[in-house]
Each structure stands twice: as structure tokens, then as C-alpha cells.
Scaffold this motif. Structure first.
Motif, PDB file in Angstrom:
ATOM      1  N   ARG A  90      77.115 -36.249 -12.661  1.00 25.80           N
ATOM      2  CA  ARG A  90      76.085 -35.348 -12.132  1.00 25.80           C
ATOM      3  C   ARG A  90      74.696 -35.754 -12.625  1.00 25.80           C
ATOM      4  N   TYR A  91      74.613 -36.205 -13.865  1.00 30.00           N
ATOM      5  CA  TYR A  91      73.324 -36.555 -14.452  1.00 30.00           C
ATOM      6  C   TYR A  91      73.106 -38.061 -14.577  1.00 30.00           C
ATOM      7  N   ARG A  93      73.190 -41.257 -12.890  1.00 32.16           N
ATOM      8  CA  ARG A  93      73.256 -41.709 -11.500  1.00 32.16           C
ATOM      9  C   ARG A  93      73.097 -43.212 -11.390  1.00 32.16           C
ATOM     10  N   GLU A  95      71.940 -46.350  -8.578  1.00 24.88           N
ATOM     11  CA  GLU A  95      71.301 -46.751  -7.337  1.00 24.88           C
ATOM     12  C   GLU A  95      71.616 -48.223  -7.165  1.00 24.88           C
ATOM     13  N   GLY A 104      70.749 -44.656 -14.522  1.00 26.68           N
ATOM     14  CA  GLY A 104      69.831 -43.847 -15.313  1.00 26.68           C
ATOM     15  C   GLY A 104      70.145 -42.376 -15.194  1.00 26.68           C
ATOM     16  N   PHE A 105      69.313 -41.587 -15.817  1.00 21.86           N
ATOM     17  CA  PHE A 105      69.501 -40.152 -15.827  1.00 21.86           C
ATOM     18  C   PHE A 105      68.485 -39.507 -14.905  1.00 21.86           C
ATOM     19  N   ILE A 106      68.861 -38.376 -14.315  1.00 23.64           N
ATOM     20  CA  ILE A 106      67.972 -37.692 -13.387  1.00 23.64           C
ATOM     21  C   ILE A 106      67.649 -36.296 -13.894  1.00 23.64           C
ATOM     22  N   GLY A 107      66.588 -35.764 -13.357  1.00 23.49           N
ATOM     23  CA  GLY A 107      66.235 -34.380 -13.638  1.00 23.49           C
ATOM     24  C   GLY A 107      65.711 -34.166 -15.040  1.00 23.49           C
ATOM     25  N   ARG A 108      65.917 -32.963 -15.512  1.00 22.42           N
ATOM     26  CA  ARG A 108      65.390 -32.573 -16.817  1.00 22.42           C
ATOM     27  C   ARG A 108      66.082 -33.311 -17.954  1.00 22.42           C
ATOM     28  N   ALA A 110      66.729 -36.373 -18.103  1.00 19.62           N
ATOM     29  CA  ALA A 110      66.151 -37.705 -18.286  1.00 19.62           C
ATOM     30  C   ALA A 110      65.222 -37.717 -19.498  1.00 19.62           C
TER      31      ALA A 110
END
Length: 160
Positions: A90-91, A93, A95, A104-108, A110
């Protein structure tokens, strides 16, 4: 050899092999490698290990002012492994396209990941005291990761 030079040499070696593939095949290779690298990173984070094999620096114990323990046995706080949610798909991700891949990590989260990756200073809690977190490398290449990339590239190229 530092991480950046290892990454550069890996990129140079892989780019010559990938140039032999058409864009659709490159995209498929990149997607497969990205998935396997994410699994590898997740397993390493779960094992609480840096890419060089050393253990993460343990958490600093949380103490209440004037006491030795945060709480007694009754109502105690369970201390589980660090980054258990952070390492989920979920965190974390991926590409991938014909030109490259990124994990890498997404959202808060990161920001949290960056603070731990580079050992930066951050607030312990909103409005709370600042603390310089020790560097705990969440993302990085191990020797096994480089071998995995090599093997997967060679497998895809030999099949085409």
C-alpha cells in the motif's frame, strides 16, 4: 564502493542488455524486476537489516518523566518490529516503464521513510520534542539484489 557508484555501474551494464529488447519487452522486464526488488526490500525491512547486512539501530526506549518504565505490566505497550505498515505494498510502490523502474514510498509515509533512511531530525509527535533519528536504510541494494537483477535480465534476454 559506495551505493551510488554501484548503482551507476549496474545501470551501465543493464542498459546495454536492455537496448537489445523492444519497448514492450523492456517494460515487462522492468515490471518483473521491480516486483522482485520490492519483495526483497520488504523482507529485508521485516528482518530489520540495512543493505550491508547490519541490524537497524534499536528504538530508543520511551520513558515517562520520573519513572524507569513507560508502563507496568498491566496495560503495557506492545513493541513490535519497526516499519511493519511502511513495508506493505500500500505504501511501498513501484513504477516501471520501458526506460526504468523506481521503488519508493508514497503519501505521508514518504516523509517518515526519508527521515529514517537518511537519519534526519524530526518531531517525535506533533508539537513534541525533536529527535535526531539514526539512519536505518529502508531502501538499498544488497549483493543478492544485484544478482537478482542480473539473473532476471539474462533470463528475459535469453528467452527472446
Amino acid at each position: 564502493m559506495d551505493s551510488q557508484s554501484q548503482l551507476d555501474s549496474l545501470e551501465t551494464w543493464a542498459s546495454t542488455l536492455l537496448a537489445k529488447l523492444d519497448p514492450a519487452a523492456r517494460r515487462a522486464v522492468m515490471r518483473d524486476i521491480a516486483r522482485e526488488l520490492r519483495r526483497s526490500q520488504q523482507a529485508r525491512i521485516a528482518a530489520q537489516r540495512n543493505p550491508d547486512g547490519s541490524a537497524y539501530e534499536p528504538r530508543k526506549p520511551r520513558l515517562k518523566s520520573g519513572t524507569k518504565k513507560l508502563r507496568g505490566k498491566r496495560g503495557r505497550i506492545k513493541r513490535s518490529a519497526m516499519f511493519s505498515k511502511l513495508r506493505t505494498t500500500r505504501y511501498m510502490r513501484i513504477e516501471a516503464d520501458a526506460n526504468g523502474l523506481a521503488i519508493g514510498f508514497i503519501g505521508r509515509v514518504a516523509r517518515i521513510a526519508r527521515v529514517h533512511q537518511f537519519g534526519e531530525t524530526d518531531h517525535v509527535a506533533p508539537g513534541g520534542p525533536e529527535y535526531r533519528y539514526p539512519a536505518r536504510e529502508l531502501l538499498g541494494f544488497t549483493r543478492d539484489d544485484r544478482e537478482l537483477i542480473r539473473d532476471m535480465l539474462l533470463k528475459h534476454i535469453s528467452h527472446d
